[in-house]
Design an enzyme around this catalytic site. Structure first.
Site, PDB file in Angstrom:
ATOM      1  N   ASP A   1      47.874   8.105 -42.802  1.00  0.00           N
ATOM      2  CA  ASP A   1      47.474   6.734 -43.139  1.00  0.00           C
ATOM      3  C   ASP A   1      48.545   6.142 -44.034  1.00  0.00           C
ATOM      4  O   ASP A   1      49.208   6.862 -44.794  1.00  0.00           O
ATOM      5  CB  ASP A   1      46.131   6.732 -43.866  1.00  0.00           C
ATOM      6  CG  ASP A   1      44.959   7.066 -42.953  1.00  0.00           C
ATOM      7  OD1 ASP A   1      45.049   6.803 -41.745  1.00  0.00           O
ATOM      8  OD2 ASP A   1      43.946   7.579 -43.456  1.00  0.00           O
TER       9      ASP A   1
ATOM     10  N   ASP B   1      43.339   3.145 -36.611  1.00  0.00           N
ATOM     11  CA  ASP B   1      42.107   2.690 -37.269  1.00  0.00           C
ATOM     12  C   ASP B   1      41.870   1.204 -37.002  1.00  0.00           C
ATOM     13  O   ASP B   1      40.735   0.771 -36.818  1.00  0.00           O
ATOM     14  CB  ASP B   1      42.181   2.927 -38.778  1.00  0.00           C
ATOM     15  CG  ASP B   1      42.270   4.388 -39.153  1.00  0.00           C
ATOM     16  OD1 ASP B   1      41.829   5.241 -38.357  1.00  0.00           O
ATOM     17  OD2 ASP B   1      42.782   4.687 -40.256  1.00  0.00           O
TER      18      ASP B   1
END
Length: 191
Positions: free
Chosen positions: A123, A139
């Protein structure tokens, strides 16, 4: 719709999903190479920054180190999305639904590949202004697709249009198709 046109729809969907996964994986590779071990890159100070994070759980840190759970859930989500794509009519009216399924598949595959090969998800986007969990492109695919799906279900499609997901609807469609084929066969003299 003719079978030839349906085949093209599937080919385009697969190519789009592959392209989206490549974009996600490329961005994650850049994050690993440029952000890992570095301080956050503040794009908009106090609002948005790029920050490397190895996520071994889900949003907000839940289900940490539950790799097998995530792999199984991803396979189930992928199967459900592919099934949904397959059962909806291949008409323009259902194009938004099919596009959402392509993005869901791409997002699920993007994070699945991370978990499978790295053991964690990379991330790197961080909205520090609202203390939002750090996230990635996959995401975004999943979250935006889910939001659009909710809007489609509540405001775009009528209840009867969503019956395409029911077994009864599909049986009726198959029976109609069989009756039409029989009728066409009788009209053409059984040739």
């Amino acid at each position: 719709m003719e079978k030839h046109g349906t085949g093209r729809i599937y080919i385009r969907a697969v190519l789009a999903a592959v392209l989206l996964v490549l974009i996600d994986q490329g961005a994650k590779l850049l994050a690993v190479r440029r952000l890992k071990g570095q301080p956050s890159l503040k794009l908009i100070p106090g609002v948005f920054e790029l920050q490397y994070l190895e996520n071994r759980g889900a949003a907000f840190g839940i289900f940490q180190d539950q790799r097998a759970f995530f792999l199984i859930m991803t396979v189930l989500i992928l199967l459900l999305a592919v099934w949904c794509f397959a059962v909806v009519p291949k008409t323009g009216r259902y194009l938004p639904l099919r596009v959402c399924m392509v993005f869901v598949v791409a997002g699920a595959l993007g994070n699945f590949l991370d978990r499978l090969f790295r053991g964690y998800v990379v991330d790197f986007f961080s909205f520090v202004l609202i203390n939002f969990p750090v996230f990635n492109i996959a995401d975004i695919y999943i979250t935006v697709s889910f939001a659009v799906l909710v809007l489609l279900v509540f405001f775009y499609y009528k209840d009867e249009e969503l019956l395409v997901f029911s077994g009864k609807y599909r049986r009726e469609q198959r029976e109609k198709g069989t009756e039409t084929e029989e009728k066409n066969s009788r009209e053409s003299g059984g040739q």
